[in-house]
Design an enzyme around this catalytic site. Structure first.
Site, mmCIF file in Angstrom:
data_model
loop_
_atom_site.group_PDB
_atom_site.id
_atom_site.type_symbol
_atom_site.label_atom_id
_atom_site.label_comp_id
_atom_site.label_asym_id
_atom_site.label_seq_id
_atom_site.Cartn_x
_atom_site.Cartn_y
_atom_site.Cartn_z
ATOM 1 N N ARG A 37 0.814 -1.209 0.000
ATOM 2 C CA ARG A 37 0.000 0.000 0.000
ATOM 3 C C ARG A 37 0.852 1.265 0.000
ATOM 4 N NH1 ARG A 37 -5.040 -1.302 0.288
ATOM 5 N NH2 ARG A 37 -5.543 0.894 0.380
ATOM 6 N N HIS A 67 6.074 -8.943 -7.086
ATOM 7 C CA HIS A 67 4.781 -8.332 -7.416
ATOM 8 C C HIS A 67 4.859 -6.848 -7.071
ATOM 9 C CE1 HIS A 67 0.538 -7.581 -7.771
ATOM 10 N NE2 HIS A 67 0.200 -8.854 -7.866
ATOM 11 N N TYR A 70 -0.045 -3.239 -5.379
ATOM 12 C CA TYR A 70 -1.298 -3.280 -6.147
ATOM 13 C C TYR A 70 -2.046 -1.950 -6.119
ATOM 14 C CZ TYR A 70 -2.880 -4.628 -1.456
ATOM 15 O OH TYR A 70 -3.103 -4.675 -0.105
ATOM 16 N N HIS A 107 -0.324 -5.098 -11.958
ATOM 17 C CA HIS A 107 -1.718 -4.978 -12.390
ATOM 18 C C HIS A 107 -1.797 -3.855 -13.413
ATOM 19 C CE1 HIS A 107 -3.409 -6.804 -8.390
ATOM 20 N NE2 HIS A 107 -2.587 -7.607 -9.016
ATOM 21 N N GLU A 142 -0.672 -8.864 -15.393
ATOM 22 C CA GLU A 142 -1.571 -9.838 -14.779
ATOM 23 C C GLU A 142 -2.964 -9.716 -15.394
ATOM 24 O OE1 GLU A 142 -1.429 -10.035 -10.524
ATOM 25 O OE2 GLU A 142 -3.164 -11.376 -10.410
ATOM 26 N N ASP A 176 -4.041 -15.274 -13.727
ATOM 27 C CA ASP A 176 -4.595 -15.516 -12.399
ATOM 28 C C ASP A 176 -5.915 -16.274 -12.565
ATOM 29 O OD1 ASP A 176 -6.204 -15.077 -9.975
ATOM 30 O OD2 ASP A 176 -4.619 -13.704 -9.351
ATOM 31 N N HIS A 179 -8.989 -14.529 -11.215
ATOM 32 C CA HIS A 179 -9.340 -13.347 -12.013
ATOM 33 C C HIS A 179 -10.008 -13.731 -13.329
ATOM 34 C CE1 HIS A 179 -6.033 -10.765 -9.854
ATOM 35 N NE2 HIS A 179 -6.939 -11.251 -9.032
ATOM 36 N N HIS A 211 -1.022 -17.523 -11.279
ATOM 37 C CA HIS A 211 -1.511 -17.345 -9.918
ATOM 38 C C HIS A 211 -2.637 -18.352 -9.735
ATOM 39 C CE1 HIS A 211 -0.128 -12.871 -9.379
ATOM 40 N NE2 HIS A 211 0.823 -13.738 -9.116
ATOM 41 N N ASP A 224 -13.236 -10.585 -7.816
ATOM 42 C CA ASP A 224 -11.853 -10.727 -7.332
ATOM 43 C C ASP A 224 -11.774 -10.963 -5.831
ATOM 44 O OD1 ASP A 224 -9.141 -10.831 -7.059
ATOM 45 O OD2 ASP A 224 -8.755 -8.739 -7.640
ATOM 46 N N HIS A 226 -10.413 -14.021 -3.581
ATOM 47 C CA HIS A 226 -9.734 -15.316 -3.647
ATOM 48 C C HIS A 226 -10.257 -16.275 -2.581
ATOM 49 C CE1 HIS A 226 -5.918 -13.349 -5.590
ATOM 50 N NE2 HIS A 226 -7.035 -12.859 -6.070
ATOM 51 N N GLU A 256 -2.111 -17.557 -4.033
ATOM 52 C CA GLU A 256 -2.442 -16.288 -3.360
ATOM 53 C C GLU A 256 -3.756 -16.488 -2.631
ATOM 54 O OE1 GLU A 256 -2.711 -13.988 -7.039
ATOM 55 O OE2 GLU A 256 -0.970 -12.852 -6.358
HETATM 56 ZN ZN ZN Z 1 -6.869 -11.015 -7.052
HETATM 57 FE FE FE Z 2 -3.048 -12.576 -8.711
HETATM 58 FE FE FE Z 3 -1.862 -9.506 -8.410
#
Ligand code: ZN
Ligand code: FE
Ligand code: FE
Length: 279
Positions: A37, A67, A70, A107, A142, A176, A179, A211, A224, A226, A256
């Protein structure tokens, strides 16, 4: 052999992540390049990075996956938000050279009502400013669930970005499973069809990582969220089929899923037990 790992905390450094991965039966892992973040990145300890590279070679890790935070948005309507994404990613790519030859996933972002076309152009522009001939890192787009104004919700959108990147050889895709399921691709009912479509639209040679996540929601929900492997709407059988698919089975898989380390160890061992070794 199934190449599989999960998302790990980078709090204790590179070598600690490598050892943690081995401890839970993984041979790869994913980590955030910095606080997901926030913007600050800890200085890289070159000796720690070198120690991880040694472990990677000795233990035959296929690759590791970094990664990007995000919260970055490479296609925001706000110029300063795009600029922040550019600076952060350019800095990340410099840092990645301490662990050469690895993968860096991000992303594509949300076009924030500018329209998909504008979003795609801005994402490609950003990549054209930060990619260099010299870099050894492969940068992955992604595939996204299509929440809100997310770009990358279809294979066509991902392909359109790749088409506009000048140093295309430095680019790849991270698929993913949660996703693309949420985006509407039926990996549970027609995995062969989805893989064929990916190949037709993007090209399987572009696919560098998966992913592996179950989804709390139904196909096409664009949510989205998971779920643990086998505890969502995609289901264990479908995800086992993904790891065993003849055109996917060689790729590195990254969990993830909402888990602690113990939960990850169990998922890894479950998926390994369902992996058909080649004769
Ligand atoms: Zn996700
Ligand atoms: Fe992912
Ligand atoms: Fe991601």
């Amino acid at each position: 052999m199934l190449h599989i790992g999960c998302h790990l905390s980078s709090a204790d450094g590179f070598l600690a992540m490598g050892r943690t991965a081995l401890g839970i039966g993984a041979d790869t892992f994913q980590f955030f390049t910095r606080n997901p973040r926030g913007s600050r990145a800890k200085a890289i300890d070159p000796a720690d990075a070198a120690a991880l590279m040694e472990l990677i070679q000795k233990e035959h890790f296929p690759v590791i996956l970094a990664h990007a935070p995000y919260t970055l948005n490479p296609c925001s309507a706000k110029a300063e938000t795009r600029e922040f994404a550019l600076e952060t990613m350019a800095d990340d790519l410099k840092r990645m050279e301490f662990t050469p030859g690895m993968l860096y996933n991000f992303h594509p972002g949300s076009h924030t009502k500018q329209g998909t076309e504008t979003g795609i152009t801005q994402i490609a522009d950003l990549l054209n400013q930060i990619l260099t001939e010299e870099q050894t890192t492969t940068v992955l787009l992604e595939t996204m669930a299509g929440k809100g104004t997310e770009v990358g919700r279809t294979f066509e959108e991902v392909a359109a970005i790749l088409d506009r990147v000048e140093l295309g050889g430095k680019m790849g895709v991270c698929l993913d499973t949660c996703h693309i399921w949420d985006a509407g691709y039926d990996i549970a009912g027609d995995l062969d069809g989805v893989v064929a479509e990916f190949d037709r639209v993007i090209g399987l040679d572009r696919l560098k990582a998966i992913h592996l996540n179950d989804s709390l929601n139904g196909r096409g929900s664009h949510k989205d969220r998971h779920a643990r492997i086998g505890e969502g709407r995609i289901g264990l059988d479908a995800l086992v089929a993904v790891t065993n698919h003849p055109q996917l089975r060689h790729l590195p898989f990254f969990l993830e899923t909402p888990n602690d380390l113990d939960g990850y160890a169990k998922e890894i061992s479950l998926l390994r037990s369902h992996y058909r070794e080649e004769k």
